[in-house]
Design an enzyme around this catalytic site. Structure first.
Site, PDB file in Angstrom:
ATOM      1  N   THR A   1       0.970   1.503   8.354  1.00  0.00           N
ATOM      2  CA  THR A   1       1.616   0.207   8.501  1.00  0.00           C
ATOM      3  C   THR A   1       2.373   0.085   9.815  1.00  0.00           C
ATOM      4  O   THR A   1       2.297  -0.949  10.498  1.00  0.00           O
ATOM      5  CB  THR A   1       2.581  -0.038   7.321  1.00  0.00           C
ATOM      6  OG1 THR A   1       1.838   0.013   6.098  1.00  0.00           O
ATOM      7  CG2 THR A   1       3.255  -1.385   7.444  1.00  0.00           C
TER       8      THR A   1
ATOM      9  N   GLU B   1      11.271   0.547   1.157  1.00  0.00           N
ATOM     10  CA  GLU B   1      10.338  -0.041   2.106  1.00  0.00           C
ATOM     11  C   GLU B   1      10.906  -0.053   3.522  1.00  0.00           C
ATOM     12  O   GLU B   1      10.185   0.193   4.494  1.00  0.00           O
ATOM     13  CB  GLU B   1       9.987  -1.470   1.682  1.00  0.00           C
ATOM     14  CG  GLU B   1       9.102  -1.558   0.455  1.00  0.00           C
ATOM     15  CD  GLU B   1       7.668  -1.157   0.736  1.00  0.00           C
ATOM     16  OE1 GLU B   1       6.824  -2.023   0.996  1.00  0.00           O
ATOM     17  OE2 GLU B   1       7.391   0.062   0.707  1.00  0.00           O
TER      18      GLU B   1
END
Length: 370
Positions: A238, A184
């Site tokens: 994102t 991530e």
């Protein structure tokens, strides 16, 4: 007016290379995980594979849940990614080869150092000290990229769990979260509100990032909760959506969001879907800056609430909208109104589905013994 700095948590130097002083070991409490930076390898002896191949699944996730930016998330049932992992003598020992990517997208890199599944698999192998076995990995994407449903986290979680399963399940869930966080951090930023629920299931509160403290929140078994997920044909990366966030917020907004996040946690523990929805709808910090970037989102939220949803907000960074109900049939009706609103307000086609909470998280689907 008083202001508060508003920054995403930063990535620590590394979870796999020790500092001059060795970090304390992992410790576990009931329903509470404290994860700290660890040495390169977490097991004393390199484990041998117990399966020749495994197939794993990791669910979609809803991060933030309105006021819980970067510290609250949950897993949803039925949507997610699959990983098939095999012991492969043709792959160099200690390495991973991504052999195939199928599903909703095939444009992802097959370089394991640039692919979320590959990065998480390598991190898990480092934790296990795997040096004698090579692995090949197939990734089947059930989630589209940039959907706001934790697409990268699902791939990372499925891969980390696959490595752990093929070598006899030596790592706990907290270590697997750390492996997923390695992925991530490189793909969408160092935040655990997708990867933690993807691996652990249910609702998860991230109390702290350094050290990483994870608190599972148990929604009562006897209570009903459904998520109405409406995904438009629109990609919201994102990194782009995080760049839109404010760098400072007012003290009044800080107090408001803190109280709403606390109410949301209480609602989860009490199984109060109505209060959960009300708190989820009440973000005054993140949603107001992101909603205008998603065509039709404000109209979609209004339509959901008018149709009887307890609450509605943006799932993660978007563009998926999520509403909360306690009756599945009602959720289907609300989903139809939200789809209409995306078209009417944003000229976007969208699809709706109604899903339950996934209480299990990433798991083994099938295996072939040696």
């Amino acid at each position: 007016m008083a202001t508060l700095c508003f920054q995403a948590p930063s990535k620590p130097t590394s979870y796999f290379h020790p500092k001059s002083k060795q970090s304390p070991p992992f410790s576990t409490k009931v329903s509470f995980f404290r994860c700290r930076a660890s040495a390169h390898t977490l097991v004393a002896v390199e484990p041998e594979p117990v399966f020749t191949s495994v197939k794993t699944f990791a669910p979609a996730t809803v991060a933030n849940l309105g006021p819980g930016f970067d510290f609250l998330g949950c897993a949803v049932d039925g949507l997610g990614d699959h990983v098939t992992l095999r012991v492969d003598p043709s792959v160099r020992a200690g390495e991973v080869l991504i052999s195939e990517i199928t599903g909703t997208t095939t444009k992802l890199s097959t370089n394991p150092l640039r692919n979320c599944a590959g990065i998480a698999a390598i991190a898990a192998m480092k934790m296990l000290g795997i040096r004698s076995v090579g692995l090949s990995l197939d990734l089947h994407k059930g989630l589209p990229l940039g959907s706001g449903l934790g697409s990268s986290a699902a791939s990372a979680a499925a891969a980390a769990v696959a490595v752990n399963e093929i070598f006899g399940r030596k790592l706990g869930k907290e270590e697997l979260v750390l492996a997923g966080l390695e992925s991530e951090a490189k793909v969408s930023g160092y935040h655990a509100d997708n990867i933690a629920p993807a691996i652990m299931g249910g609702f998860v509160l991230i109390r702290s990032y350094e050290p990483l403290d994870l608190k599972p929140l148990r929604f009562p078994e006897e209570k009903e909760l459904f998520f109405v997920l409406v995904s438009p044909e629109f990609e919201a990366p994102t990194k782009k959506m995080r760049a839109a966030l404010p760098t400072e917020i007012s003290m009044a907004h800080h107090v408001w969001n803190s109280s709403q996040a606390a109410a949301l946690v209480a609602a989860v523990l009490e199984g109060d879907a109505a209060m959960l929805g009300k708190a989820l709808s009440s973000d005054k910090v993140v949603e107001p800056t992101r909603a205008p970037l998603i065509p039709g989102m404000e109209a979609v939220k209004k339509a959901a609430l008018e149709a009887g949803a307890f609450g509605c907000t943006i799932s993660g960074a978007g563009p998926t909208a999520v509403a909360v109900v306690d009756v599945e049939e009602k959720g289907e009706e609300i989903g139809e109104r939200m789809v209409e609103a995306f078209m009417r307000g944003g000229n976007l086609k969208s699809v709706a589905c109604v899903k339950k909470l996934d209480k299990v998280g990433a798991r083994l689907v099938s295996s072939v013994s040696r």
